[in-house]
Design an enzyme around this catalytic site. Structure first.
Site, PDB file in Angstrom:
ATOM      1  N   HIS A 153      56.829 -13.695  31.126  1.00  0.00           N
ATOM      2  CA  HIS A 153      57.070 -14.145  29.754  1.00  0.00           C
ATOM      3  C   HIS A 153      55.915 -13.757  28.840  1.00  0.00           C
ATOM      4  O   HIS A 153      56.116 -13.361  27.694  1.00  0.00           O
ATOM      5  CB  HIS A 153      57.252 -15.668  29.722  1.00  0.00           C
ATOM      6  CG  HIS A 153      58.478 -16.158  30.414  1.00  0.00           C
ATOM      7  ND1 HIS A 153      59.500 -16.817  29.770  1.00  0.00           N
ATOM      8  CD2 HIS A 153      58.861 -16.088  31.712  1.00  0.00           C
ATOM      9  CE1 HIS A 153      60.455 -17.135  30.634  1.00  0.00           C
ATOM     10  NE2 HIS A 153      60.076 -16.708  31.827  1.00  0.00           N
TER      11      HIS A 153
ATOM     12  N   ASP B 290      59.133 -19.020  23.167  1.00  0.00           N
ATOM     13  CA  ASP B 290      59.943 -18.886  24.368  1.00  0.00           C
ATOM     14  C   ASP B 290      61.134 -19.830  24.297  1.00  0.00           C
ATOM     15  O   ASP B 290      61.043 -20.934  23.747  1.00  0.00           O
ATOM     16  CB  ASP B 290      59.082 -19.202  25.597  1.00  0.00           C
ATOM     17  CG  ASP B 290      59.680 -18.658  26.866  1.00  0.00           C
ATOM     18  OD1 ASP B 290      60.642 -19.270  27.369  1.00  0.00           O
ATOM     19  OD2 ASP B 290      59.207 -17.620  27.346  1.00  0.00           O
TER      20      ASP B 290
ATOM     21  N   ALA C 249      49.612  -4.559  40.285  1.00  0.00           N
ATOM     22  CA  ALA C 249      49.701  -3.100  40.280  1.00  0.00           C
ATOM     23  C   ALA C 249      50.016  -2.595  38.872  1.00  0.00           C
ATOM     24  O   ALA C 249      50.676  -3.281  38.101  1.00  0.00           O
ATOM     25  CB  ALA C 249      50.795  -2.637  41.238  1.00  0.00           C
TER      26      ALA C 249
ATOM     27  N   GLN D 239      52.311  -1.136  37.174  1.00  0.00           N
ATOM     28  CA  GLN D 239      53.705  -0.792  37.453  1.00  0.00           C
ATOM     29  C   GLN D 239      54.253   0.299  36.548  1.00  0.00           C
ATOM     30  O   GLN D 239      54.948   1.214  37.014  1.00  0.00           O
ATOM     31  CB  GLN D 239      54.574  -2.050  37.361  1.00  0.00           C
ATOM     32  CG  GLN D 239      56.053  -1.797  37.607  1.00  0.00           C
ATOM     33  CD  GLN D 239      56.794  -3.050  37.969  1.00  0.00           C
ATOM     34  OE1 GLN D 239      56.570  -3.618  39.026  1.00  0.00           O
ATOM     35  NE2 GLN D 239      57.684  -3.497  37.105  1.00  0.00           N
TER      36      GLN D 239
END
Length: 485
Positions: A22, A130, A348, A350
């Site tokens: 989020h 949110d 990582a 990504q």
């Protein structure tokens, strides 16, 4: 309340839920707005600040050079004592039991007071919060500030949620193994009952879902990390049938082309990018499988071993991101990493990995961020959903856009004891279906490449996402200027 002058930049307050999936896209969203002349302020807690501070600092360091407005960070205390969480447990990454998860959700309601205080003290033109912060709709309304909802998921997920709440198809089911047809959608969407949260077993989940829908309906609209060509039927359904306003401004990952910036997204990466790049550079194009189940997923050691055996049997080189597990890597077959794998323990980079030419497929838990990042890179997906919106996201990838194949996961649940074991031979076959030489694999790869090109066009000048972003900023500016008269 003091009013803005028309000459001042639009000021938006961003408030993400306390989870990497989020927070990271919300920070990307704030960067995007700031790059278009908006003053952006992000609200979070002290323990969560280190997760996003490096990205903000990197953006701000370039702001002066590029004449952009820097992003501000506001910190408020987390109510640990009030809900019974240990000090420093302020993010879903630290949640290890259902009880802790309940306490984390209880903490959400306690941020109303500091949120109100900020709206009282600062000149805020709009808030993007949110969807879990259901109270923020009423809070913003009290201060005559438009609230935009950001959930971190796609439009399809919103449409499914609306259909479940509107028609309640699960109430008629009698047995655990029944199939649910989600009514009223543009496509026939079937789900196993076990792939969905059951309102009869979790009535508090049903109530919270109703509360989120009510709060969203009172809001100005939704800001979505998606793009029109990915969910076109559902964008139209959402806007015209459900009657909700939505601005699709993604994929947000495509606004992050900077290597240094991508190395700073989220926690500190656990591998030097040059080391990872050198390993990838040594591989043939499209030959590497990337495996990652996200930041808060829990996988049992016995399931991890089945994955490892399946990867070995597939014959494909792989990069595998694993969380800390009990017993370390005792489940890993001896010599497998040296033979054909690179195992990354922890965080990582990504986006950088997915966009390397050596990566030919992505085995993913189907978090929406991972789905959009894989799609944006033009990489086919092997889908293994676990919980939240992930089983719905799988439908977008596998059945609607046909850019992936399903591993066959059948149980919704946050923890491993709710899951059936998926065996190594199933994993091996799924890898073959997207990385093999057959007609199915070739078709999946072709569609993935084409969808990746559409994603890139969406965020370019003249693209659908760029147009939605500009339209939203213009509407909020016009609203602010009308109030200033």
């Amino acid at each position: 309340m003091e009013k803005h002058s028309k000459a001042e930049p639009l000021h938006i307050l961003f408030f993400p839920f306390f989870a990497p999936g989020h927070m990271i896209p919300m920070v990307d969203l704030a960067k995007l707005f700031s790059s278009h002349g908006v003053k952006s302020t992000i609200l979070t807690t002290h323990a969560n600040a280190p997760l996003i501070q490096p990205t903000i600092d990197h953006f701000n360091s370039n702001s002066t050079h590029h004449h952009l407005l820097p992003i501000a960070l506001l910190l408020v205390p987390f109510p640990s004592a009030e809900v019974g969480l240990s000090p420093g447990v302020e993010n879903s990454v630290s949640i290890t039991t259902p009880e802790m998860r309940t306490k984390m959700l209880q903490a959400i309601s306690l941020f109303r007071q500091p949120f109100d205080q900020i709206l009282r003290e600062q000149l805020i033109d709009a808030v993007i919060t949110d969807n879990l912060f259901v109270w923020s709709s009423d809070a913003a309304a009290e201060f005559c500030v438009p609230r935009l909802v950001f959930s971190g998921s796609g439009v399809f997920n919103h449409c499914v949620g609306d259909s479940l709440l509107r028609y309640d198809p699960m109430s008629a089911l009698q047995t655990e193994d029944e199939t649910v047809v989600i009514p009223g959608l543009p496509h026939k969407i079937e789900m196993l009952r076990t792939q969905m949260p059951d309102p009869k077993k979790r009535p508090e989940f049903w109530k919270f879902a109703l509360d989120m829908r009510e709060a969203a309906e009172k809001s100005f609209g939704d800001v979505v990390n998606s793009f029109y060509d990915l969910e076109s039927h559902y964008v139209e359904h959402y806007r015209n049938f459900i009657g909700r306003r939505a601005w699709l401004v993604g994929p947000l990952s495509l606004y992050n082309r900077d290597v240094a910036d991508n190395s700073r997204r989220g926690n500190r990466v656990s591998i030097d990018w040059d080391e990872c790049l050198n390993w990838l550079d040594s591989k043939q194009p499209g030959s590497v499988l990337y495996v990652c189940f996200g930041t808060i997923s829990h996988i049992s050691n016995i399931q991890l071993r089945e994955i490892a055996i399946g990867l070995d049997a597939s014959g494909k080189d792989f990069i595998w991101v694993v969380r800390d597990t009990e017993g370390g890597l005792d489940w890993l077959p001896e010599g497998l990493e040296e033979k054909r794998g690179l195992i990354i323990r922890g965080w990582a980079p990504q986006i950088l990995i997915l966009n390397h030419s050596a990566v030919g497929a992505f085995l993913t838990h189907c978090g929406w961020n991972s789905c959009t990042e894989g799609v944006s890179a033009g990489v086919p997906l092997i889908t293994w959903p676990l919980f939240a919106d992930q089983f719905y996201n799988e439908k977008v990838v596998v059945e609607i856009e046909k850019v992936g194949v399903s591993i066959g996961a059948k149980e919704f649940g946050f923890f491993p004891d709710t899951k059936s074991l998926i065996m190594a031979d199933v994993i091996e076959k799924a890898v073959e279906r997207v990385m093999g030489e057959g007609e199915e694999a070739a078709g999946v790869r072709k569609r993935a490449r084409e969808l990746g090109e559409k994603a890139k066009r969406a965020v370019e000048e003249g693209g659908s996402s760029r147009a939605d972003l500009k339209q939203l900023i213009e509407e909020l500016s016009a609203r602010r200027n009308a109030k200033s008269k």
